[in-house]
Design a protein around this motif. Structure first.
Motif, PDB file in Angstrom:
ATOM      1  N   ARG A 147      41.657  81.657  11.634  1.00 39.53           N
ATOM      2  CA  ARG A 147      40.541  82.062  10.789  1.00 39.53           C
ATOM      3  C   ARG A 147      40.061  80.925   9.878  1.00 39.53           C
ATOM      4  O   ARG A 147      38.864  80.703   9.725  1.00 39.53           O
ATOM      5  CB  ARG A 147      40.939  83.285   9.955  1.00 39.53           C
ATOM      6  N   TRP A 148      40.990  80.177   9.275  1.00 41.77           N
ATOM      7  CA  TRP A 148      40.611  79.098   8.373  1.00 41.77           C
ATOM      8  C   TRP A 148      39.828  78.017   9.113  1.00 41.77           C
ATOM      9  O   TRP A 148      38.772  77.585   8.662  1.00 41.77           O
ATOM     10  CB  TRP A 148      41.856  78.495   7.717  1.00 41.77           C
ATOM     11  N   HIS A 149      40.340  77.577  10.279  1.00 42.46           N
ATOM     12  CA  HIS A 149      39.640  76.549  11.050  1.00 42.46           C
ATOM     13  C   HIS A 149      38.256  77.039  11.488  1.00 42.46           C
ATOM     14  O   HIS A 149      37.283  76.284  11.447  1.00 42.46           O
ATOM     15  CB  HIS A 149      40.468  76.127  12.271  1.00 42.46           C
ATOM     16  N   SER A 150      38.189  78.294  11.895  1.00 42.72           N
ATOM     17  CA  SER A 150      36.893  78.847  12.315  1.00 42.72           C
ATOM     18  C   SER A 150      35.907  78.889  11.167  1.00 42.72           C
ATOM     19  O   SER A 150      34.739  78.506  11.313  1.00 42.72           O
ATOM     20  CB  SER A 150      37.086  80.254  12.888  1.00 42.72           C
ATOM     21  N   SER A 151      36.367  79.341   9.990  1.00 50.08           N
ATOM     22  CA  SER A 151      35.448  79.456   8.851  1.00 50.08           C
ATOM     23  C   SER A 151      34.966  78.089   8.361  1.00 50.08           C
ATOM     24  O   SER A 151      33.857  77.962   7.850  1.00 50.08           O
ATOM     25  CB  SER A 151      36.106  80.223   7.698  1.00 50.08           C
ATOM     26  N   LYS A 152      35.767  77.056   8.552  1.00 52.30           N
ATOM     27  CA  LYS A 152      35.389  75.704   8.139  1.00 52.30           C
ATOM     28  C   LYS A 152      34.580  74.973   9.215  1.00 52.30           C
ATOM     29  O   LYS A 152      34.144  73.849   9.001  1.00 52.30           O
ATOM     30  CB  LYS A 152      36.636  74.873   7.798  1.00 52.30           C
ATOM     31  N   GLY A 153      34.420  75.619  10.366  1.00 54.57           N
ATOM     32  CA  GLY A 153      33.641  75.003  11.443  1.00 54.57           C
ATOM     33  C   GLY A 153      34.424  74.049  12.322  1.00 54.57           C
ATOM     34  O   GLY A 153      33.840  73.329  13.129  1.00 54.57           O
ATOM     35  N   PHE A 154      35.754  74.045  12.200  1.00 55.73           N
ATOM     36  CA  PHE A 154      36.574  73.196  13.054  1.00 55.73           C
ATOM     37  C   PHE A 154      36.825  73.926  14.373  1.00 55.73           C
ATOM     38  O   PHE A 154      37.919  74.415  14.645  1.00 55.73           O
ATOM     39  CB  PHE A 154      37.902  72.860  12.368  1.00 55.73           C
ATOM     40  N   VAL A 155      35.790  74.032  15.164  1.00 51.43           N
ATOM     41  CA  VAL A 155      35.859  74.764  16.432  1.00 51.43           C
ATOM     42  C   VAL A 155      35.369  73.865  17.562  1.00 51.43           C
ATOM     43  O   VAL A 155      34.724  72.847  17.329  1.00 51.43           O
ATOM     44  CB  VAL A 155      35.001  76.048  16.390  1.00 51.43           C
ATOM     45  N   GLY A 156      35.684  74.238  18.774  1.00 53.18           N
ATOM     46  CA  GLY A 156      35.165  73.534  19.933  1.00 53.18           C
ATOM     47  C   GLY A 156      36.104  72.506  20.531  1.00 53.18           C
ATOM     48  O   GLY A 156      35.840  71.998  21.618  1.00 53.18           O
ATOM     49  N   ALA A 157      37.193  72.162  19.828  1.00 51.69           N
ATOM     50  CA  ALA A 157      38.147  71.217  20.411  1.00 51.69           C
ATOM     51  C   ALA A 157      38.767  71.852  21.653  1.00 51.69           C
ATOM     52  O   ALA A 157      39.112  73.036  21.654  1.00 51.69           O
ATOM     53  CB  ALA A 157      39.233  70.862  19.401  1.00 51.69           C
ATOM     54  N   ILE A 158      38.874  71.072  22.705  1.00 50.06           N
ATOM     55  CA  ILE A 158      39.438  71.587  23.951  1.00 50.06           C
ATOM     56  C   ILE A 158      40.944  71.748  23.787  1.00 50.06           C
ATOM     57  O   ILE A 158      41.647  70.804  23.411  1.00 50.06           O
ATOM     58  CB  ILE A 158      39.112  70.645  25.116  1.00 50.06           C
ATOM     59  N   ARG A 159      41.442  72.961  24.032  1.00 58.30           N
ATOM     60  CA  ARG A 159      42.865  73.250  23.908  1.00 58.30           C
ATOM     61  C   ARG A 159      43.600  72.631  25.089  1.00 58.30           C
ATOM     62  O   ARG A 159      43.317  72.918  26.246  1.00 58.30           O
ATOM     63  CB  ARG A 159      43.098  74.753  23.902  1.00 58.30           C
ATOM     64  N   ARG A 160      44.559  71.751  24.780  1.00 59.86           N
ATOM     65  CA  ARG A 160      45.330  71.144  25.847  1.00 59.86           C
ATOM     66  C   ARG A 160      46.562  70.455  25.274  1.00 59.86           C
ATOM     67  O   ARG A 160      46.664  70.205  24.087  1.00 59.86           O
ATOM     68  CB  ARG A 160      44.493  70.158  26.639  1.00 59.86           C
ATOM     69  N   SER A 161      47.450  70.154  26.177  1.00 65.76           N
ATOM     70  CA  SER A 161      48.647  69.396  25.854  1.00 65.76           C
ATOM     71  C   SER A 161      48.587  68.097  26.637  1.00 65.76           C
ATOM     72  O   SER A 161      47.800  67.977  27.586  1.00 65.76           O
ATOM     73  CB  SER A 161      49.885  70.211  26.240  1.00 65.76           C
ATOM     74  N   GLN A 162      49.394  67.132  26.266  1.00 64.67           N
ATOM     75  CA  GLN A 162      49.377  65.853  26.960  1.00 64.67           C
ATOM     76  C   GLN A 162      50.774  65.423  27.351  1.00 64.67           C
ATOM     77  O   GLN A 162      51.743  65.733  26.667  1.00 64.67           O
ATOM     78  CB  GLN A 162      48.798  64.745  26.060  1.00 64.67           C
ATOM     79  N   GLY A 163      50.834  64.690  28.443  1.00 67.99           N
ATOM     80  CA  GLY A 163      52.033  63.975  28.830  1.00 67.99           C
ATOM     81  C   GLY A 163      51.650  62.521  29.020  1.00 67.99           C
ATOM     82  O   GLY A 163      50.652  62.231  29.682  1.00 67.99           O
ATOM     83  N   LEU A 164      52.397  61.621  28.406  1.00 68.61           N
ATOM     84  CA  LEU A 164      52.107  60.195  28.513  1.00 68.61           C
ATOM     85  C   LEU A 164      53.179  59.551  29.381  1.00 68.61           C
ATOM     86  O   LEU A 164      54.371  59.791  29.169  1.00 68.61           O
ATOM     87  CB  LEU A 164      52.099  59.542  27.125  1.00 68.61           C
ATOM     88  N   LEU A 165      52.770  58.734  30.330  1.00 66.06           N
ATOM     89  CA  LEU A 165      53.697  58.063  31.239  1.00 66.06           C
ATOM     90  C   LEU A 165      53.734  56.577  30.893  1.00 66.06           C
ATOM     91  O   LEU A 165      52.714  55.894  30.974  1.00 66.06           O
ATOM     92  CB  LEU A 165      53.276  58.263  32.692  1.00 66.06           C
ATOM     93  N   TYR A 166      54.904  56.107  30.499  1.00 67.69           N
ATOM     94  CA  TYR A 166      55.089  54.706  30.137  1.00 67.69           C
ATOM     95  C   TYR A 166      55.909  53.995  31.203  1.00 67.69           C
ATOM     96  O   TYR A 166      56.920  54.535  31.670  1.00 67.69           O
ATOM     97  CB  TYR A 166      55.830  54.585  28.796  1.00 67.69           C
ATOM     98  N   GLN A 167      55.497  52.795  31.575  1.00 66.61           N
ATOM     99  CA  GLN A 167      56.294  51.947  32.453  1.00 66.61           C
ATOM    100  C   GLN A 167      57.250  51.136  31.589  1.00 66.61           C
ATOM    101  O   GLN A 167      56.918  50.773  30.456  1.00 66.61           O
ATOM    102  CB  GLN A 167      55.407  50.983  33.246  1.00 66.61           C
ATOM    103  N   ARG A 168      58.413  50.827  32.135  1.00 69.51           N
ATOM    104  CA  ARG A 168      59.412  50.080  31.381  1.00 69.51           C
ATOM    105  C   ARG A 168      58.878  48.725  30.907  1.00 69.51           C
ATOM    106  O   ARG A 168      59.130  48.328  29.777  1.00 69.51           O
ATOM    107  CB  ARG A 168      60.680  49.910  32.218  1.00 69.51           C
ATOM    108  N   ASP A 169      58.138  48.023  31.753  1.00 69.92           N
ATOM    109  CA  ASP A 169      57.688  46.669  31.412  1.00 69.92           C
ATOM    110  C   ASP A 169      56.235  46.593  30.939  1.00 69.92           C
ATOM    111  O   ASP A 169      55.885  45.668  30.218  1.00 69.92           O
ATOM    112  CB  ASP A 169      57.859  45.729  32.608  1.00 69.92           C
ATOM    113  N   ASP A 170      55.396  47.529  31.364  1.00 67.59           N
ATOM    114  CA  ASP A 170      53.958  47.394  31.139  1.00 67.59           C
ATOM    115  C   ASP A 170      53.350  48.443  30.196  1.00 67.59           C
ATOM    116  O   ASP A 170      52.153  48.611  30.144  1.00 67.59           O
ATOM    117  CB  ASP A 170      53.209  47.424  32.471  1.00 67.59           C
ATOM    118  N   GLY A 171      54.170  49.172  29.471  1.00 70.20           N
ATOM    119  CA  GLY A 171      53.651  50.117  28.493  1.00 70.20           C
ATOM    120  C   GLY A 171      53.001  51.342  29.114  1.00 70.20           C
ATOM    121  O   GLY A 171      53.371  51.775  30.215  1.00 70.20           O
TER     122      GLY A 171
END
Length: 199
Positions: free
Chosen positions: A170-194
């Protein structure tokens, strides 16, 4: 894949008590009782970590967010006790607000993003790791808090803000903080190349 890092906490539970308030006492919307949410989160985490540990080394970093600082610590201690004798699982449930994980040529810092100013984090990361920093070619800081995906290179340290999986309350909606795409992330790092890619 050699190792998997799992983040525990960082506003995972939204509230810090049965009154549906944050750590600071601000009332926020929550969908259920804290005890039920804790049960669901602890079961989800132990199931996921057990599945991952059957194939990989698993390292869990536990740190609280501004909504659930105390409950996150309890959740981390619960998971730490659950896996205390598991040879594939290591858990950092110490009460420090920032955690670090080195993998090959990359140092990854974890910070919720609500207390230390973003512009100060690169220097804080360097100071807190001054005895080992020279062994890393890449340095990244993963934060949350703002519920929108962002990435900025600050003098060679990549500052990443993760998106949020939760819907706007409710707070985010009332302040207009809406529209962000709901998602999670996984980051894949290589040992030598980041960082190789983001899922």
């Amino acid at each position: 894949v050699e190792e998997v890092v799992v983040i525990i906490g960082s506003d995972m539970l939204q509230v810090d008590n049965d009154k549906s308030t944050t750590t600071a006492g601000t009332y926020v919307d929550s969908d259920t009782r804290l005890s039920k949410a804790f049960d669901v989160a602890s079961k989800m985490l132990t199931d996921v970590i057990e599945q991952l540990a059957s194939r990989f080394k698993v390292y869990c970093v536990v740190y609280g967010g501004n909504h659930d600082r105390t409950v996150s610590l309890f959740l981390g201690r619960y998971v730490e006790a659950w896996f205390r004798n598991h040879p594939q699982v290591k858990i950092d449930a110490s009460p420090r607000s920032r955690k670090y994980y080195g993998f090959g040529s990359t140092l990854i810092a974890f910070d919720h993003g609500d207390e230390t100013k973003a512009k100060d984090l690169p220097l804080v990361i360097m100071r807190e790791n001054q005895s080992t920093i020279s062994q890393y070619r890449f340095i990244e800081c993963l934060t949350g808090h703002y519920h929108s995906e962002q990435s900025e290179d600050v003098k060679g340290i990549v500052m990443r803000v993760a998106p949020a999986l939760c819907s706007a309350d409710r707070w985010h909606s009332s302040k207009g903080f809406v529209g962000a795409i709901r998602r999670s992330q996984g980051l894949l790092y290589q040992r030598d190349d980041g960082l190789e890619c983001t899922y």
